[in-house]
Design an enzyme around this catalytic site. Structure first.
Site, PDB file in Angstrom:
ATOM      1  N   LEU A  55     -45.220  -3.360 -21.937  1.00  0.00           N
ATOM      2  CA  LEU A  55     -44.946  -4.720 -22.361  1.00  0.00           C
ATOM      3  C   LEU A  55     -46.234  -5.222 -22.990  1.00  0.00           C
ATOM      4  O   LEU A  55     -47.312  -5.027 -22.420  1.00  0.00           O
ATOM      5  CB  LEU A  55     -44.570  -5.602 -21.167  1.00  0.00           C
ATOM      6  CG  LEU A  55     -43.219  -5.318 -20.514  1.00  0.00           C
ATOM      7  CD1 LEU A  55     -43.086  -6.089 -19.205  1.00  0.00           C
ATOM      8  CD2 LEU A  55     -42.088  -5.699 -21.462  1.00  0.00           C
ATOM      9  N   ASP A  56     -46.137  -5.860 -24.161  1.00  0.00           N
ATOM     10  CA  ASP A  56     -47.365  -6.317 -24.805  1.00  0.00           C
ATOM     11  C   ASP A  56     -48.016  -7.426 -23.980  1.00  0.00           C
ATOM     12  O   ASP A  56     -47.436  -7.936 -23.023  1.00  0.00           O
ATOM     13  CB  ASP A  56     -47.111  -6.730 -26.265  1.00  0.00           C
ATOM     14  CG  ASP A  56     -46.215  -7.938 -26.410  1.00  0.00           C
ATOM     15  OD1 ASP A  56     -46.434  -8.946 -25.714  1.00  0.00           O
ATOM     16  OD2 ASP A  56     -45.283  -7.885 -27.240  1.00  0.00           O
ATOM     17  N   GLU A  57     -49.217  -7.784 -24.347  1.00  0.00           N
ATOM     18  CA  GLU A  57     -50.020  -8.723 -23.563  1.00  0.00           C
ATOM     19  C   GLU A  57     -49.310 -10.061 -23.338  1.00  0.00           C
ATOM     20  O   GLU A  57     -49.390 -10.638 -22.260  1.00  0.00           O
ATOM     21  CB  GLU A  57     -51.363  -8.942 -24.266  1.00  0.00           C
ATOM     22  CG  GLU A  57     -52.365  -9.726 -23.465  1.00  0.00           C
ATOM     23  CD  GLU A  57     -53.730  -9.792 -24.124  1.00  0.00           C
ATOM     24  OE1 GLU A  57     -54.623 -10.425 -23.540  1.00  0.00           O
ATOM     25  OE2 GLU A  57     -53.911  -9.229 -25.232  1.00  0.00           O
TER      26      GLU A  57
END
Length: 195
Positions: free
Chosen positions: A52-54
């Site tokens: 999951l991206d930041e």
């Protein structure tokens, strides 16, 4: 030494927004970032299954079993996301998402596979974010569910943007039969197996 299946360890985590889906970094440019390793004392050899991206949050599976990681990342396992988007998303836009849209990936055009998508009737009951998202005073927002069997880099965000409704908040709520349920950001639970 090869680890037997019974010795592998598996974790379910609610990744908070603002964290990277890795455990630490030796890159000097990333020293100010937050990593999963600060949330729990994970065993050696642990890996995130998918990322999951930041800015994204929600369900993340962790394992020491590479075969399990490959299986979950395959097109056999659904991943469901709740996306809060800018604007009141139209049925036409949802239909385009279902059929697949063209997005950019690795400098090339990519046609997403057909997926499940629908507008949520109510705002989902999710924990508050650490960083506030703009509210309806700046225009309407809406929530939708998108279920994919693929996972390109920032795919859901690129898909909603491609149909004219950029994602403001993205939460993975399900991987296969595993649901986020009542977890809070940062919660970590060790499980015997995923499936």
């Amino acid at each position: 030494m090869e680890v037997s299946k019974s010795e592998h360890r598996h974790f379910v985590i609610y990744k908070p927004d603002g964290y990277l889906s890795q455990f630490k970094s030796h890159d000097s440019k990333q020293q100010s970032k937050k990593f999963l390793g600060s949330l729990h004392d994970f065993p050696e050899g642990i890996m995130a299954i998918g990322r999951l991206d930041e800015k994204s949050e929600g369900l993340l599976l962790l394992t020491t079993d590479g075969k399990m990681s490959d299986f979950v990342n395959s097109r056999k396992v659904e991943k469901e996301y709740y996306a809060q988007v800018d604007g009141n998303i139209s049925e036409e836009a949802i239909q385009l998402l279902k059929e697949g849209v063209e997005i950019g990936f690795d400098g090339k055009k990519y046609q997403t596979r057909p997926c499940k998508a629908f507008k949520l009737k109510e705002v989902p009951d999710l924990p508050k974010r650490s960083k506030k998202i703009r509210d309806d005073r700046h225009g309407p927002t809406s929530w939708l569910s998108i279920t994919l069997t693929e996972g390109k880099f920032r795919q859901v965000r690129k898909m909603t943007s491609a149909v004219g409704f950029p994602t403001l908040r993205l939460v993975r709520v399900r991987v296969g039969s595993i649901r986020l349920s009542a977890a809070m950001p940062g919660d970590v639970v060790e499980v015997r197996a995923f499936f």
